[in-house]
Design an enzyme around this catalytic site. Structure first.
Site, short mmCIF file in Angstrom:
data_model
loop_
_atom_site.label_atom_id
_atom_site.label_comp_id
_atom_site.label_asym_id
_atom_site.label_seq_id
_atom_site.Cartn_x
_atom_site.Cartn_y
_atom_site.Cartn_z
N GLY A 42 0.83 -1.19 0.00
CA GLY A 42 0.00 0.00 0.00
C GLY A 42 0.86 1.24 0.00
N GLY A 85 1.52 5.35 1.08
CA GLY A 85 1.38 6.04 2.35
C GLY A 85 2.55 5.80 3.30
N HIS A 86 3.54 4.99 2.84
CA HIS A 86 4.70 4.68 3.66
C HIS A 86 5.97 5.28 3.07
CE1 HIS A 86 1.99 1.95 5.62
NE2 HIS A 86 1.88 1.17 4.55
N LYS A 92 5.95 -7.59 2.88
CA LYS A 92 5.63 -7.30 4.28
C LYS A 92 4.45 -8.20 4.70
CE LYS A 92 4.93 -2.74 4.12
NZ LYS A 92 4.79 -2.65 2.64
N HIS A 118 -0.36 1.20 9.60
CA HIS A 118 -1.61 1.68 9.01
C HIS A 118 -2.52 2.27 10.08
CE1 HIS A 118 -0.12 -1.89 6.85
NE2 HIS A 118 -0.22 -1.08 5.82
#
Lengths: 329, 329
Positions: free
Chosen positions: B53, B55-56, B104, B215
């Site tokens: 995802g 956002g990291h 991950k 998250h």
């Protein structure tokens, strides 16, 4: 106040201890709060000293190392270092070729670096950085403020010094970069100075401060929050109006995070900035994206453009080894 | 929601365009949302693919380049990429020596990378990263979550692949790093997913979430905010209890920012971590301090320790050239 700190009065001292522990290639004088290159003074090389209030990390201590600064003085948060610190830094990097002071244009910094130059035991030339087009005078400044171009001057003049150029030539490079660089920033939230414990200014939800200073000092005006595209336009229009960036070898385009803005947003901003520059006929020669001159936990960004030429690009590309900027070594 | 974005639904696409514009040495497939090394596939080299995802950032796209990943797949914010993306990445980096998937440990990522391995036209080995000691199972995970060690695996296995080692040997290095690394994080504020427009979780002033997931998924417990020294102790005690870090060649000590925490606070944390490790008889061999695996605009940090040996340190020191980690070239 949700901060990763101990005593609000000890943040700078604690962070300098962390910097020393994480980067054994640097040497930290904890009493004077000066961060040195481990091999300073470098015999025969012009020494580069900068510094200022803390809270803008990695500026300046994160830019100490081969190819950039020889020493950085850390003041208290948003407070100029004192002349004694600056003099200790200057004497500590004196390799016999003189020392360049890189000074952001804030009244306290300028005055204290002037006094330090008088105290120092070597020849000193100062270059004052004043690239912020947002305001003509400001809370802590007569004339324009020094912001993002400082990072570029430290890198480019640092490379010139590393090549063995004499003091006047290194100073000339620094002045050229300052004269060809312009910046403007925006805040989406205030920062909170640890010792104050509350936000420096009020910023209602849905508003932003256009032309913000890096200490939270007022900018041009308070405006409703816009999209990234609108914000990029608001930042770039005054920059492009202030200097003709066409006709050179392109620009170094620097999109800087203010401290609390994540990288994904900086890349969104970068693409809007690149689109505007494309339409304006300003090619991008190099870019830098990330939080390099911050304002504690402020959300927001600044954009810096530097009109480049062959010499600037070659010095930009030269090897550098510091905690925050590293390549070629 | 004070964010530098355009349409909340287009953040990932916009950021990938920014990444492509800022880093011409990368090649971005905007349709599949895959970021490739510009010279992929590298003939005869094991290809490294990761992703997850968004956002990291800089994880994972910021770690694409020589000496690290060959490709990274970008999912929507906090959402796994789909198998088609991962298969496109895998085929695109296939230089004839097979491909390593660095995954991950989140249920969606693991499942989709498994399907992608079946779809791909080359030999694939997957290594699943599960270094987070905070919780045994979690909102999106069976078993421990993959967090900070992912960055170290991508660097160290990337160096092993760059040396020309075969697929099983590169996978063995990745597994060793995962087995010898442990992490734990803390949140001082929630993050806000752009499409949601409000904080993912409530965190009252004066409290923090110990063992937070990247998250915003729950950690071990909600506790009152502590000093940096107390927080370092709360993060390190479970890490040191989980694995014996003494007796090797020291550790790689990684203090990571969650996105909204400025660097000055990370250095304050680093010095507290270093002090605890000193008392525990765990020497620090290398360190990394900065926001490398973030959670949008969450405030907080994580600490990762990797028990090192000669091989790990040599591969860590090897040249790397990516947007977010660069040295030696």
């Amino acid at each position: 106040m949700n901060k990763l700190i101990n005593d609000p009065g000890n943040v700078v001292a604690d962070a300098l201890r962390g910097l020393a522990a994480a980067h054994p290639e640097l040497r930290v004088d904890h009493e004077q709060r000066v961060v040195f290159r481990g091999d300073a003074p470098v015999r025969g090389k012009v020494g580069l000293v900068s510094g200022g209030g803390s809270g803008h990390e990695p500026l300046h201590a994160g830019f100490v190392g081969a190819g950039m600064l020889d020493a950085a003085c850390a003041g208290e948060i948003f407070t100029s270092p004192v002349p004694d610190q600056m003099a200790a830094a200057t004497n500590g990097v004196d390799g016999g070729a003189g020392v360049l002071h890189i000074v952001k244009n804030y009244t306290g910094d300028v005055m204290n670096f002037e006094m330090a130059a008088e105290l120092a035991e070597t020849e000193v030339v100062a270059v004052v950085i004043d690239d912020d087009v947002a305001v003509q005078d400001s809370l802590y400044t007569a004339g324009r403020r020094g912001v993002g171009v400082t990072v570029l001057v430290e890198k480019i003049a640092g490379a010139a010094a590393e090549e063995g150029r004499p003091l006047d030539a290194v100073a000339a490079v620094a002045r050229k970069v300052n004269s060809q660089g312009r910046s403007m920033g925006v805040a989406l939230s205030s920062c909170t100075v640890p010792a104050a414990g509350r936000p420096t200014f009020d910023l209602p939800d849905g508003e932003m401060e256009l032309g913000i200073g890096i200490h939270g000092e007022p900018g041009r005006r308070r405006v409703p929050t816009g999209t990234a595209a609108e914000i990029a336009e608001m930042l770039l229009a005054p920059i492009l109006a202030d200097l003709d960036f066409t006709g050179g070898d392109g620009v170094i385009c620097f999109v800087n995070g203010m401290g609390a803005t994540p990288l994904i947003e900086l890349y969104v901003m970068y693409q809007e900035v690149a689109a505007i520059l494309g339409k304006a006929g300003v090619p991008i020669a190099r870019s830098l994206v990330g939080p390099y001159i911050t304002s504690l936990d402020m959300a927001g960004c600044s954009v810096t453009l530097l009109k480049a030429d062959d010499e600037i690009l070659r010095l930009w590309d030269a090897p550098v080894r510091t905690p925050a900027l590293r390549w070629g070594v």
